[in-house]
Design a protein around this motif. Structure first.
Motif, PDB file in Angstrom:
ATOM      1  N   ALA A 166       0.828  -1.212   0.000  1.00  0.00           N
ATOM      2  CA  ALA A 166       0.000   0.000   0.000  1.00  0.00           C
ATOM      3  C   ALA A 166       0.861   1.261   0.000  1.00  0.00           C
ATOM      4  CB  ALA A 166      -0.927  -0.006   1.217  1.00  0.00           C
ATOM      5  N   VAL A 167       1.899   1.275   0.825  1.00  0.00           N
ATOM      6  CA  VAL A 167       2.793   2.435   0.874  1.00  0.00           C
ATOM      7  C   VAL A 167       3.507   2.614  -0.471  1.00  0.00           C
ATOM      8  CG1 VAL A 167       4.844   3.433   1.965  1.00  0.00           C
ATOM      9  CG2 VAL A 167       3.125   2.278   3.369  1.00  0.00           C
ATOM     10  N   LYS A 168       3.973   1.513  -1.054  1.00  0.00           N
ATOM     11  CA  LYS A 168       4.647   1.590  -2.350  1.00  0.00           C
ATOM     12  C   LYS A 168       3.688   2.024  -3.453  1.00  0.00           C
ATOM     13  CE  LYS A 168       8.338  -1.712  -1.390  1.00  0.00           C
ATOM     14  NZ  LYS A 168       8.953  -3.024  -1.742  1.00  0.00           N
ATOM     15  N   TYR A 169       2.428   1.615  -3.342  1.00  0.00           N
ATOM     16  CA  TYR A 169       1.392   2.024  -4.299  1.00  0.00           C
ATOM     17  C   TYR A 169       1.214   3.544  -4.261  1.00  0.00           C
ATOM     18  CZ  TYR A 169      -3.347   2.731  -6.122  1.00  0.00           C
ATOM     19  OH  TYR A 169      -4.440   3.187  -6.821  1.00  0.00           O
ATOM     20  N   PHE A 170       1.122   4.106  -3.054  1.00  0.00           N
ATOM     21  CA  PHE A 170       1.016   5.554  -2.915  1.00  0.00           C
ATOM     22  C   PHE A 170       2.271   6.247  -3.458  1.00  0.00           C
ATOM     23  CE2 PHE A 170      -2.032   5.126   0.903  1.00  0.00           C
ATOM     24  CZ  PHE A 170      -3.131   5.412   0.105  1.00  0.00           C
ATOM     25  N   TYR A 171       3.432   5.673  -3.137  1.00  0.00           N
ATOM     26  CA  TYR A 171       4.704   6.279  -3.533  1.00  0.00           C
ATOM     27  C   TYR A 171       4.826   6.360  -5.058  1.00  0.00           C
ATOM     28  CZ  TYR A 171       9.732   7.244  -3.366  1.00  0.00           C
ATOM     29  OH  TYR A 171      10.969   7.817  -3.502  1.00  0.00           O
TER      30      TYR A 171
END
Length: 231
Positions: free
Chosen positions: A73-78
């Motif tokens: 999820a964090v990488k998706y936002f990034y």
């Protein structure tokens, strides 16, 4: 056996019922003695979402992989250009609940990406009651507005957060992108969901239990399932 029905569990009734195996759903600290007793008696069983890594080492389980999902999820936002990402949590931090593993996955992801860690919480070692969530988000609105993306540790946060943002003319996802893990619904107010198919988890659990019945070598069955990303 559901986690809130353990008080009615009876070994006497179990023996009389000639039960071949057991599925234990969402066990927590109050049920670890039962899990240990099932192992001791060599009764075939499998746990659904036994998140404590201390307890599940030698236990058959089917778990939602909250740690890996939080990293995704964090990488998706990034990848979307979001660099100020916070995780929102209102639960006590202990290793037998999924919220803990989401926060730990978030911490690992922001460290790997080299971005600032930000945890929005009520700062108490206890779960915040549902009726207090609207006030929690109102009181933390200034802090929330500083971020361009939020990761929620539980779907119960979705609606009260959405309502507070809507009341303050903050648009999702234009102003703040939000992702919710462990969601039981596919879409809520433009929130990105990591949807868990509990029907499928139940199906996989009974399939693994069937394998356990037929395995003379008693091979350990442990399966982690990553939720489906819904944008």
């Amino acid at each position: 056996i559901m986690h809130n029905k353990f008080h009615s569990f009876s070994w006497k009734q179990f023996t009389r019922s000639h039960i071949a195996g057991i599925i234990v759903v969402m066990p927590n600290r109050s049920t670890y003695e039962l899990v240990a007793e099932l192992k001791k008696r060599e009764i075939p069983f499998i746990c659904i979402n036994l998140h404590s890594e201390k307890v599940n080492k030698n236990v058959n389980f089917v778990n939602i992989d909250c740690h890996a999902t939080a990293i995704d999820a964090v990488k998706y936002f990034y990848r979307q250009g979001k660099k100020n990402i916070a995780v929102v949590n209102t639960w006590e931090m202990r290793d037998d609940i999924h919220q803990f593993h989401i926060v730990e996955g978030y911490k690992q992801a922001v460290k790997t990406l080299g971005i600032k860690e930000s945890i929005i919480t009520h700062g108490k070692d206890m779960e915040l009651p549902l009726e207090l969530l609207p006030d929690f988000f109102k009181n933390n609105l200034l802090k929330i507005k500083k971020h361009d993306a939020l990761l929620l540790t539980d779907p119960s946060l979705e609606v009260p957060l959405s309502n507070v943002l809507h009341d303050n003319n903050i648009k999702i996802p234009e102003d703040i992108s939000i992702a919710s893990i462990f969601s039981r619904r596919k879409t809520v107010n433009e929130i990105t969901s990591y949807y868990s198919d509990f029907y499928d988890i139940g199906y996989q659990s009974i399939a693994l239990l069937d394998e356990i019945f037929n395995d003379k070598n008693k091979k350990l069955r442990q399966r982690k399932i990553k939720p489906q990303l819904i944008t």
